[in-house]
Design a protein around this motif. Structure first.
Motif, PDB file in Angstrom:
ATOM      1  N   ILE A 283      21.634  -3.607  47.469  1.00 46.10           N
ATOM      2  CA  ILE A 283      22.902  -4.193  47.902  1.00 46.10           C
ATOM      3  C   ILE A 283      22.847  -4.458  49.405  1.00 46.10           C
ATOM      4  N   ASN A 284      22.301  -3.513  50.156  1.00 47.16           N
ATOM      5  CA  ASN A 284      22.333  -3.583  51.625  1.00 47.16           C
ATOM      6  C   ASN A 284      21.125  -4.283  52.234  1.00 47.16           C
ATOM      7  N   GLU A 286      17.450  -6.616  52.251  1.00 39.61           N
ATOM      8  CA  GLU A 286      16.870  -7.790  51.617  1.00 39.61           C
ATOM      9  C   GLU A 286      15.931  -7.349  50.489  1.00 39.61           C
ATOM     10  N   ARG A 290      19.291  -8.941  44.900  1.00 39.28           N
ATOM     11  CA  ARG A 290      20.302  -8.341  45.768  1.00 39.28           C
ATOM     12  C   ARG A 290      21.700  -8.751  45.298  1.00 39.28           C
ATOM     13  N   THR A 292      25.540  -9.525  45.835  1.00 27.20           N
ATOM     14  CA  THR A 292      26.440  -9.990  46.888  1.00 27.20           C
ATOM     15  C   THR A 292      27.805 -10.310  46.273  1.00 27.20           C
ATOM     16  N   ASP A 293      28.765 -10.635  47.121  1.00 28.68           N
ATOM     17  CA  ASP A 293      30.120 -11.015  46.674  1.00 28.68           C
ATOM     18  C   ASP A 293      30.687  -9.976  45.703  1.00 28.68           C
ATOM     19  N   ILE A 294      30.577  -8.722  46.084  1.00 25.89           N
ATOM     20  CA  ILE A 294      30.950  -7.616  45.201  1.00 25.89           C
ATOM     21  C   ILE A 294      32.467  -7.428  45.159  1.00 25.89           C
ATOM     22  N   PHE A 303      29.926  -9.174  40.626  1.00 21.78           N
ATOM     23  CA  PHE A 303      28.993  -9.411  41.728  1.00 21.78           C
ATOM     24  C   PHE A 303      28.103 -10.592  41.391  1.00 21.78           C
ATOM     25  N   ASN A 306      21.280 -13.524  43.000  1.00 20.49           N
ATOM     26  CA  ASN A 306      20.454 -14.744  43.065  1.00 20.49           C
ATOM     27  C   ASN A 306      21.177 -15.964  42.503  1.00 20.49           C
TER      28      ASN A 306
END
Length: 504
Positions: A283-284, A286, A290, A292-294, A303, A306
């Protein structure tokens, strides 16, 4: 000094000799790939079954003398012969009285048992796509996520885990997280016979250290995290780590959580293995996968990974990590996003953030969870705290005859996050429950706690105190329907206990 040697049987010989499990097998076929020395008797004989428990011996069986923590199988060699064993496999010298007994001397008995078990059942892991999950927390949830997604993709799935084992929809009782190699190979064989194409399994540090999964061929191995646990067994954190890492030495692909403190150590060590495919998730940091937009909601999580949006039925940030590990593994195996998305919406994990209060006319929530480590307790309490509109009441303890250092940390974590911590018994085993409770309390710096030895009474108190908007979480037992005390194992299902209390 023993002169050990290995007999290797060719494919042509193996086919002509009709190798199979659950029936007679020639001893030489059973010893294929094993280093051994014959101490007495003939190798030209057939074996009905392999046993390491002398009580299960029948006429014509082989008895493998395993060294346990409390019992040494070598002491039962004569009993095995008396019951009909014709072959004794041992690390130490044994003296047995009987007619026509073959004695085979080996080293590393547990590895040898694993090799012979795989021979006996025809190497079933070569016929399955095996996905292993290891780590301190998250193993159970991750395998249930994997199972749900793969079933949506149309596969029949085998599962090996803490809660239960599954062959498709058939539930098979689980005695431990990972069975002994003999039972494990039998389970794999049954999965193959039932038409399973995949097996997803929790791989505990005990099973890796004790060679229960020795010789198993994993398509992928998933690393969830590493925090303090099981040091009563491993003695040091390095030993604990090294046991876990064995999974990635036996996996074609390593799937690694690089947000975890030990993730980069796993990553760097895996890079030293020639030909190892490595995939990372986070999450944090790279990574290859991963989140994102959680969006964390009360009953689920949203979430993006990719560029693809996912929605999981499991709440909490820590469950994003469990989900990411599963997504990374399945994408590496060619599973499409549409099946991943469908499977995530339907995941149910017994005893993991399990809501049981909805069937009662009460103004508060009741949650059961298996969290029994400081990190696990922190995860579930932080998740619930975010959605608690009034007070968070935590009922928990710590197991006996296990690592004592984490007890004070459990006290600190629970009292700092929960509004009220009710410290009680878990599985005290052979220890005095009150002494365990006192060691938990040593970590508490606040006054927001109560101590009640009897877990039923602790639950009663928590429910009697609960008000509108409260969340009561009972941590540590989860899926378990028993309690282990110095008087043995007793029935103890928190769902039934809550039902009895509230229906009255």
């Amino acid at each position: 000094m023993l002169n050990f040697y290995t007999i290797t049987i060719t494919k042509k010989q193996r086919n002509s000799n009709n190798i199979k499990g659950d029936g007679e097998m020639k001893l030489l076929e059973l010893l294929n790939g094993v280093k051994y020395e014959v101490e007495g008797g003939s190798l030209k004989r057939e074996i009905n079954n392999i046993q390491y428990d002398s009580r299960k011996i029948l006429e014509g069986d082989m008895f493998v003398c395993l060294k346990g923590f409390e019992v040494d199988g070598h002491e039962y060699a004569q009993k095995a012969v008396d019951l009909g064993a014709k072959v004794i496999v041992c690390e130490d010298d044994v003296e047995v009285k009987g007619n026509d007994i073959t004695i085979i001397k080996i080293k590393e008995g547990r590895k040898i048992l694993a090799i012979m078990a795989a021979n006996y059942y025809g190497h079933p892991t070569k016929k399955l796509k095996l996905i292993g999950v290891t780590g301190t927390n998250g193993k159970t949830t991750t395998v249930y996520i994997l199972k749900s997604i793969l079933e949506k993709a149309g596969f029949k799935i085998g599962l090996v885990g803490t809660i239960a084992n599954y062959i498709g929809e058939e539930k098979v009782k689980s005695e431990r997280t990972t069975p002994e190699s003999l039972e494990l190979q039998k389970l794999f064989s049954d999965m193959v016979s039932a038409g399973c194409e995949y097996c997803v399994m929790e791989v505990s540090s005990h099973s890796l250290e004790l060679d229960r999964v020795y010789g198993c061929e994993f398509e992928t191995g998933i690393f969830t995290n590493l925090t303090r646990d099981h040091l009563d067994f491993h003695k040091s954190f390095d030993n604990y780590y090294n046991a876990k890492f064995k999974l990635f030495m036996r996996s074609k692909t390593a799937i690694i959580n690089i947000d975890d403190n030990y993730g980069y150590r796993v990553l760097n060590d895996a890079k030293q293995i020639e030909g190892k495919k490595i995939i990372t998730y986070s999450i944090n940091n790279e990574s290859d996968f991963r989140a994102t937009d959680i969006q964390l909601k009360k009953s689920d999580i949203h979430f993006v990974v990719n560029g693809t949006e996912f929605n999981s039925a499991l709440p909490g940030k820590y469950n994003i990590y469990n989900t990411l590990g599963a997504i990374a593994a399945l994408k590496s195996l060619g599973i499409k996003n549409e099946f991943i998305a469908e499977g995530l919406k339907k995941v149910v994990v017994p005893g993991r953030c399990e809501r049981i209060g909805h069937k009662y006319d009460i103004p508060y929530e009741i949650i059961i969870d298996f969290a029994h480590t400081p990190d696990g307790l922190k995860n579930i309490l932080e998740t619930l705290k975010e959605f608690t509109t009034n007070r968070l009441i935590a009922v928990y303890g710590c197991g006996g005859d296990r690592d004592k250092v984490k007890r004070a940390e459990l006290g600190r974590v629970g009292s700092e996050i929960a509004d009220l911590a009710i410290i009680t018994s878990d599985n005290p085993r052979n220890e005095d429950p009150m002494l365990i409770i006192k060691e938990i309390i040593l970590g508490i710096k606040k006054t927001n706690y109560l101590a009640i030895e009897n877990r039923v009474e602790a639950i009663k108190l928590a429910l009697s105190m609960a008000e509108e908007g409260d969340v009561v979480v009972m941590a540590g037992k989860g899926h378990e329907n028993y309690q282990i005390t110095n008087e043995g194992v007793i029935d103890f299902d928190e769902r039934e206990i809550v039902d009895q209390i509230l229906r009255k």
